[in-house]
Design a protein around this motif. Structure first.
Motif, mmCIF file in Angstrom:
data_model
loop_
_atom_site.group_PDB
_atom_site.id
_atom_site.type_symbol
_atom_site.label_atom_id
_atom_site.label_comp_id
_atom_site.label_asym_id
_atom_site.label_seq_id
_atom_site.Cartn_x
_atom_site.Cartn_y
_atom_site.Cartn_z
ATOM 1 N N THR A 1 13.217 28.435 -16.888
ATOM 2 C CA THR A 1 12.188 28.954 -17.786
ATOM 3 C C THR A 1 11.527 27.819 -18.565
ATOM 4 O O THR A 1 10.300 27.732 -18.645
ATOM 5 C CB THR A 1 12.795 29.963 -18.775
ATOM 6 O OG1 THR A 1 13.348 31.071 -18.054
ATOM 7 C CG2 THR A 1 11.750 30.479 -19.752
ATOM 8 N N GLY A 2 12.333 26.939 -19.130
ATOM 9 C CA GLY A 2 11.795 25.823 -19.898
ATOM 10 C C GLY A 2 10.947 24.897 -19.063
ATOM 11 O O GLY A 2 9.902 24.401 -19.517
ATOM 12 N N LEU A 3 11.372 24.641 -17.826
ATOM 13 C CA LEU A 3 10.620 23.760 -16.947
ATOM 14 C C LEU A 3 9.230 24.327 -16.669
ATOM 15 O O LEU A 3 8.220 23.608 -16.741
ATOM 16 C CB LEU A 3 11.377 23.565 -15.633
ATOM 17 C CG LEU A 3 10.692 22.702 -14.572
ATOM 18 C CD1 LEU A 3 10.505 21.276 -15.072
ATOM 19 C CD2 LEU A 3 11.493 22.722 -13.273
ATOM 20 N N LEU A 4 9.161 25.618 -16.368
ATOM 21 C CA LEU A 4 7.862 26.239 -16.086
ATOM 22 C C LEU A 4 6.964 26.238 -17.318
ATOM 23 O O LEU A 4 5.757 25.962 -17.221
ATOM 24 C CB LEU A 4 8.068 27.667 -15.583
ATOM 25 C CG LEU A 4 8.706 27.806 -14.202
ATOM 26 C CD1 LEU A 4 8.902 29.270 -13.856
ATOM 27 C CD2 LEU A 4 7.855 27.122 -13.141
ATOM 28 N N LEU A 5 7.526 26.553 -18.469
ATOM 29 C CA LEU A 5 6.729 26.539 -19.695
ATOM 30 C C LEU A 5 6.132 25.159 -19.937
ATOM 31 O O LEU A 5 4.950 25.023 -20.288
ATOM 32 C CB LEU A 5 7.584 26.958 -20.890
ATOM 33 C CG LEU A 5 7.964 28.439 -20.981
ATOM 34 C CD1 LEU A 5 8.925 28.661 -22.140
ATOM 35 C CD2 LEU A 5 6.714 29.300 -21.166
ATOM 36 N N LEU A 6 6.939 24.129 -19.752
ATOM 37 C CA LEU A 6 6.460 22.767 -19.972
ATOM 38 C C LEU A 6 5.332 22.411 -19.010
ATOM 39 O O LEU A 6 4.251 21.950 -19.422
ATOM 40 C CB LEU A 6 7.612 21.778 -19.802
ATOM 41 C CG LEU A 6 7.235 20.298 -19.793
ATOM 42 C CD1 LEU A 6 6.630 19.884 -21.125
ATOM 43 C CD2 LEU A 6 8.445 19.434 -19.451
ATOM 44 N N ILE A 7 5.548 22.612 -17.725
ATOM 45 C CA ILE A 7 4.579 22.190 -16.717
ATOM 46 C C ILE A 7 3.242 22.893 -16.905
ATOM 47 O O ILE A 7 2.169 22.263 -16.925
ATOM 48 C CB ILE A 7 5.129 22.447 -15.306
ATOM 49 C CG1 ILE A 7 6.276 21.479 -14.998
ATOM 50 C CG2 ILE A 7 4.024 22.322 -14.256
ATOM 51 C CD1 ILE A 7 7.011 21.791 -13.710
#
Length: 247
Positions: free
Chosen positions: A141-147
């Protein structure tokens, strides 16, 4: 400007994912060799090498394919961009997923060979537990939010450093050490070394990563309603991409 041909983008995704897994597995083997008996130091060495390698690989392959190296990122790119005609097509998504998964397996084989191991050494490291799956949901979840936040705000150029830093940090703040990638998870089943995961543990991780995909895209739609219009900029701006919309 015409975007790169499909075969070039698939080759970039295959090669980039292979080299990413080579970095993950190879640095894990080296860490276990240099620091036997000190798991904390081994994890530090593994995470630092992975973070730097990921940033470098995004810089290298981003202009060709977007440097997704991750079916979850590709799936989110397709889903968010489908209404505005940006991002990957369904055919692109299928091709990226196959190329990334094949590349991940090839990366494990390459790392094994570099360290004089059998090409395929199926992992025996069990990682099947509820708290680990929760860690994968959080990491993905965090990775997608960041990208996608970076792409939406016109800051995709800093993605190599930001994504590398996030993955390096998530090695430490998630219980699962942040695989956050179905292709990489599958590839790491082919090495019985520090970074390996037993094949029986792979489905649980992939399901958790899929849940992270759903949670991440839901949050992106709520926080950045226009995220799909900049899907072409994920992960690094393509030469033809021009961000002109803002909510």
């Amino acid at each position: 400007m015409t975007p790169p041909a499909a075969w070039r983008r698939l080759l970039a995704e295959f090669t980039g994912t292979a080299l990413l897994v080579t970095a993950v597995v190879g640095s894990g083997i080296m860490a276990a060799t240099l620091s036997p008996g000190d798991v904390g130091l081994q994890l530090l060495q593994n995470s630092v090498a992975t973070a730097f390698a990921l940033g470098a690989l995004i810089l290298t392959f981003g202009p060709v394919s977007g440097a997704h190296f991750n079916p979850v990122v590709s799936a989110a790119d397709w889903f968010l961009g489908r209404r505005s005609g940006t991002g990957l097509t369904g055919r692109d998504l299928a091709g990226y997923t196959v190329a990334q998964t094949a590349g991940a397996i090839a990366g494990s084989i390459l790392a094994n060979l570099m360290f004089d191991l059998a090409p395929v050494t199926i992992s025996t490291k069990d990682r099947a537990a509820g708290h680990l799956w929760l860690g994968e949901v959080v990491a993905t979840t965090g990775l997608l939010l960041l990208i996608f936040a970076l792409a939406r705000s016109g800051r995709a150029a800093v993605a190599p450093a930001a994504v590398g830093a996030y993955i390096g940090a998530a090695y430490w703040f998630t219980s699962s050490t942040s695989f956050a990638n179905p292709a990489v998870t599958t590839g790491r089943a082919f090495t019985d070394t520090f970074a390996g995961i037993a094949p029986a543990s792979v489905p649980g991780f992939v399901i958790a990563q899929t849940v992270g995909l759903l949670v991440g895209t839901g949050l992106l739609l709520a926080l950045y309603p226009g995220a799909g219009r900049t899907a072409d900029a994920v992960v690094v701006d393509h030469p033809a991409t021009k961000v002109t919309h803002h909510d």
